[in-house]
Design an enzyme around this catalytic site. Structure first.
Site, PDB file in Angstrom:
ATOM      1  CE  LYS A  53      -4.398  -2.573   2.102  1.00 28.72           C
ATOM      2  NZ  LYS A  53      -4.945  -2.798   3.477  1.00 28.72           N
ATOM      3  CD  GLN A  97      -3.006  -4.327   6.405  1.00 33.75           C
ATOM      4  OE1 GLN A  97      -3.187  -3.420   6.097  1.00 33.75           O
ATOM      5  NE2 GLN A  97      -4.245  -5.532   5.359  1.00 33.75           N
ATOM      6  CG  ASP A 120     -10.117  -0.363   3.953  1.00 37.30           C
ATOM      7  OD1 ASP A 120     -10.064  -0.437   3.477  1.00 37.30           O
ATOM      8  OD2 ASP A 120      -9.253  -1.143   5.215  1.00 37.30           O
TER       9      ASP A 120
END
Ligand code: NDP
Length: 295
Positions: A53, A97, A120
């Site tokens: 990422k 995460q 997200d």
């Protein structure tokens, strides 16, 4: 005829480099788009995903940073860190995460991220808006699947799409996004009586289960589009998807590889959502008209 490969790595690179002009435009206004990724604990796979990422951030000109909390961190510590990030106007995108250590509730954590920074797309407000057909941040993996299909001009309207898996991160939002594109959608899960009978009817199969080899050649219609979201570490260390690769190559019309299919597209969508978050923050008002996004 062998299946056409849906090359997520290639398309993702194009998407990420295509974000550069948008990032440059923000920088010209004195805004440096920034993503903060919170990691709790030392899960090695998470560390690899976060590195990917941050690399993609760099390619787009976005600042990507990792904030690490010890595996012993309590939920309150994670929430406190999120509050700091929510309050920091220099940070435009925040994600935690997954997976997190036991004892930390992912729903409570997702609920603590400012919905305007929820790149997200997993905050209940953003998922609710997706359900209402008014999505702001689309969850990255299903959004990446659609972008990949778009890039290969694979139409969805009126086609029968079957999603195998019903998680909040992949399966359920995938079904909603396919509906948004006017596909006829069926969702299978672990209690579905005869999955093969359902997948055999599909023109598009998206499998997101986390079991290597679960989708076999005789479970798909010849020529079907197969999107393999699964990422499984085999005993010999290799990565494999949920579909039997050799079967798909000979029977499917299109297929995504693992690795190099959905994974890079997920990352690309995360960076795109971060740039969009920065653009919306820059717009400042309750509307973000240049993007057609209501805040
Ligand atoms: P979850 O474990 O949250 O969900 C798995 C889903 O699969 C559940 O809905 C479960 O059904 C269903 N399932 C389990 N066993 C079967 C079975 N035998 N037959 C049919 N359905 C079954 O996983 P995620 O959705 O988070 O992830 C799925 C896979 O995708 C994993 O391999 C993960 O690593 C990968 N992944 C990849 C990403 C990428 O970017 N490439 C991103 C996110 C995930 P039930 O609800 O009934 O339990």
């Amino acid at each position: 005829m062998p299946a056409t490969l849906l090359d997520g790595k290639l398309v993702a690179q194009r998407v990420v480099s295509g974000l550069r002009p948008r990032v440059e435009a923000l920088k010209a206004r004195g805004i440096q788009p920034r993503l903060a990724v919170v990691r709790v604990g030392d899960d090695p796979a998470s560390q690899i995903y976060i590195r990917a990422k941050i690399r993609a951030c760099e390619q787009a000109g976005v600042l990507g940073g990792e904030l690490e909390l010890a595996a012993s961190a309590r939920e309150a510590d994670v929430l406190a860190r999120l509050e700091e990030l929510n309050a920091d106007s220099a940070v435009h995108g925040v994600l935690v995460q997954l997976p997190m250590p036991k004892g930390i509730d992912p729903h409570r954590v997702a609920a603590h991220i400012d919905p305007d920074k929820d790149v997200d797309g997993l905050h209940a407000i953003n998922l609710g808006r997706l359900l209402q057909g008014d999505a702001r941040f689309r969850p990255c993996t299903p959004a990446g699947v659609l972008r990949l299909l778009d890039d290969y001009s694979i139409g969805l309207r009126g086609r029968h799409a079957v999603v195998v898996g019903r998680s909040e991160i992949v399966g359920k939002p995938m079904a909603l996004l396919l509906l948004e594109r006017d596909a006829t959608v069926t969702v299978c899960h672990s209690k579905t009586a005869d999955i093969a009978a359902v997948t055999r009817m599909a023109e598009v199969v998206v499998v997101a289960v986390g079991r290597p080899g679960m989708l076999k050649g005789d479970m798909i219609k010849p020529g079907a589009v197969v999107v393999d979201v699964g990422v499984n570490r085999l005993a010999d260390g290799r990565l494999a998807g949920d579909a039997v690769w050799d079967d798909m190559c000979t029977r499917a019309g299109h297929v995504t590889p693992v690795p190099g299919g959905v994974g890079p597209m997920t990352v690309a969508m995360l960076i795109e959502n971060t740039v969009q978050a920065a653009e919306c923050a820059a717009a400042g008002a309750s509307e973000c008209p240049e993007l057609g996004v209501r805040r």
